[in-house]
Design a protein around this motif. Structure first.
Motif, PDB file in Angstrom:
ATOM      1  N   TRP A   1      -0.286   6.922 -11.435  1.00  0.00           N
ATOM      2  CA  TRP A   1      -1.598   6.458 -11.580  1.00  0.00           C
ATOM      3  C   TRP A   1      -2.350   7.546 -11.948  1.00  0.00           C
ATOM      4  O   TRP A   1      -3.527   7.285 -12.889  1.00  0.00           O
ATOM      5  CB  TRP A   1      -2.210   5.968 -10.195  1.00  0.00           C
TER       6      TRP A   1
ATOM      7  N   ARG B   1       0.838  -1.199   0.046  1.00  0.00           N
ATOM      8  CA  ARG B   1       0.210  -0.060   0.045  1.00  0.00           C
ATOM      9  C   ARG B   1       0.756   1.138  -0.022  1.00  0.00           C
ATOM     10  O   ARG B   1       0.650   2.151  -0.604  1.00  0.00           O
ATOM     11  CB  ARG B   1      -0.830   0.038   1.225  1.00  0.00           C
TER      12      ARG B   1
ATOM     13  N   PHE C   1       2.634  -1.333 -12.097  1.00  0.00           N
ATOM     14  CA  PHE C   1       2.021  -1.784 -10.855  1.00  0.00           C
ATOM     15  C   PHE C   1       2.412  -3.315 -10.678  1.00  0.00           C
ATOM     16  O   PHE C   1       2.756  -3.782  -9.337  1.00  0.00           O
ATOM     17  CB  PHE C   1       0.603  -1.999 -11.063  1.00  0.00           C
TER      18      PHE C   1
ATOM     19  N   CYS D   1      -6.663  -1.316  -5.952  1.00  0.00           N
ATOM     20  CA  CYS D   1      -5.447  -1.037  -6.768  1.00  0.00           C
ATOM     21  C   CYS D   1      -5.763  -0.708  -8.081  1.00  0.00           C
ATOM     22  O   CYS D   1      -5.807   0.358  -8.985  1.00  0.00           O
ATOM     23  CB  CYS D   1      -4.260  -1.419  -6.586  1.00  0.00           C
TER      24      CYS D   1
ATOM     25  N   PHE E   1       2.260   1.821  -3.279  1.00  0.00           N
ATOM     26  CA  PHE E   1       1.319   2.274  -4.355  1.00  0.00           C
ATOM     27  C   PHE E   1       0.911   3.736  -4.217  1.00  0.00           C
ATOM     28  O   PHE E   1       0.755   4.426  -5.114  1.00  0.00           O
ATOM     29  CB  PHE E   1      -0.246   1.438  -3.983  1.00  0.00           C
TER      30      PHE E   1
ATOM     31  N   VAL F   1       4.485  -2.791  -7.184  1.00  0.00           N
ATOM     32  CA  VAL F   1       3.749  -2.995  -6.150  1.00  0.00           C
ATOM     33  C   VAL F   1       3.007  -4.251  -5.714  1.00  0.00           C
ATOM     34  O   VAL F   1       3.341  -4.868  -4.735  1.00  0.00           O
ATOM     35  CB  VAL F   1       2.304  -2.343  -6.531  1.00  0.00           C
ATOM     36  N   LYS F   2       2.916  -5.251  -6.975  1.00  0.00           N
ATOM     37  CA  LYS F   2       2.557  -6.544  -6.818  1.00  0.00           C
ATOM     38  C   LYS F   2       3.663  -7.416  -6.377  1.00  0.00           C
ATOM     39  O   LYS F   2       3.703  -8.201  -5.399  1.00  0.00           O
ATOM     40  CB  LYS F   2       2.028  -7.102  -8.034  1.00  0.00           C
TER      41      LYS F   2
ATOM     42  N   ARG G   1       1.480   7.726  -6.634  1.00  0.00           N
ATOM     43  CA  ARG G   1       0.029   8.037  -6.972  1.00  0.00           C
ATOM     44  C   ARG G   1       0.098   9.027  -8.214  1.00  0.00           C
ATOM     45  O   ARG G   1      -0.926   9.366  -8.987  1.00  0.00           O
ATOM     46  CB  ARG G   1      -0.555   8.617  -5.624  1.00  0.00           C
TER      47      ARG G   1
ATOM     48  N   ILE H   1      -6.437   2.684 -10.527  1.00  0.00           N
ATOM     49  CA  ILE H   1      -5.655   2.618 -11.844  1.00  0.00           C
ATOM     50  C   ILE H   1      -6.514   3.118 -13.085  1.00  0.00           C
ATOM     51  O   ILE H   1      -6.212   4.007 -13.920  1.00  0.00           O
ATOM     52  CB  ILE H   1      -4.690   1.699 -12.256  1.00  0.00           C
TER      53      ILE H   1
END
Length: 249
Positions: free
Chosen positions: A87, A77, A101, A133, A80, A105-106, A84, A137
């Protein structure tokens, strides 16, 4: 006293080589034991702990993955949120955002997931985070009425259960290709000594894995042979993950 003897021996050898065990950074975690005897280093009692972080993963006394998953979600989080501006940017293609992402992130979210003991509740928490998420996006609002399946199709994503399963069995294949003397390979089939507590045993990574093995009618001995052939191993993974499956709605 066996733990105390080993700790004392380690401390003695460390001192003889010019090293010193940090008492402030050293903690002790006891599992499945009623022994309350403290461990002493340099005249000081080692502090007991319920959990500790090892190579980025949280290990707790219960042997579960709830704490680790919670920590992973928190770190993912944060990653992510740091992105921002990416995104929200209209100058970056959506396909590029999805690649960012997946890589930034993943990858943080699923770090160490190969050895997680996953439950439906765990998978649900992870899937909710990923869905949230992706909706941000894609700028999808609740009134747009876009199902999770449609969301995954747009993003080219698979349900989290399938992603974890694929990572897990890829890691198992990598481990089985190691030498027989490898500790990680020995740990796959190692059976701990002693008696377990009365009652129904908790589900574990090992039990989940053996259940998956039964679904494709194979054994550890067969897997060791098949793991040496990467193409054949990919077919095994494909058999375990044949379709998109169902994720939380």
């Amino acid at each position: 006293m066996q733990m105390q003897d080993k700790t004392t021996c380690l401390d003695t050898v460390s001192v003889s080589t010019g090293l010193k065990i940090s008492k402030k950074k050293t903690e002790l975690m006891k599992i499945n034991t009623t022994n309350s005897t403290p461990v002493i280093i340099g005249g000081e009692e080692v502090k007991e702990t319920e959990a500790f972080v090892y190579l980025g993963s949280v290990v707790d006394r219960q042997g579960g993955t709830d704490r680790d998953v919670t920590a992973r979600i928190g770190k993912a989080r944060a990653a992510f949120i740091m992105l921002r501006k990416v995104w929200a940017s209209r100058g970056i293609r959506r396909a590029t955002k999805l690649r960012i992402f997946n890589s930034n992130v993943k990858s943080v979210l699923l770090y160490g997931s190969e050895t997680w003991r996953t439950t439906r509740a765990t998978q649900h928490r992870l899937q909710i985070f990923i869905n949230t998420c992706l909706r941000r996006i894609f700028k999808i609002r609740w009134w747009d009425r876009v199902s999770n399946q449609e969301l995954w199709d747009r993003a080219g994503q698979k349900p989290i259960r399938e992603q974890i399963l694929k990572r897990k069995w890829s890691w198992i294949g990598h481990t089985l290709r190691k030498a027989n003397s490898s500790i990680t390979q020995q740990a796959l089939t190692w059976n701990p000594q002693g008696k377990r507590r009365r009652g129904r045993p908790k589900n574990s990574w090992r039990r989940d894995t053996e259940e998956e093995m039964r679904s494709i009618s194979t054994s550890w001995q067969d897997l060791r042979k098949k793991a040496q052939r990467r193409v054949q191993w990919k077919n095994i993974i494909g058999g375990l993950c044949p379709g998109r499956g169902e994720g939380p709605k």
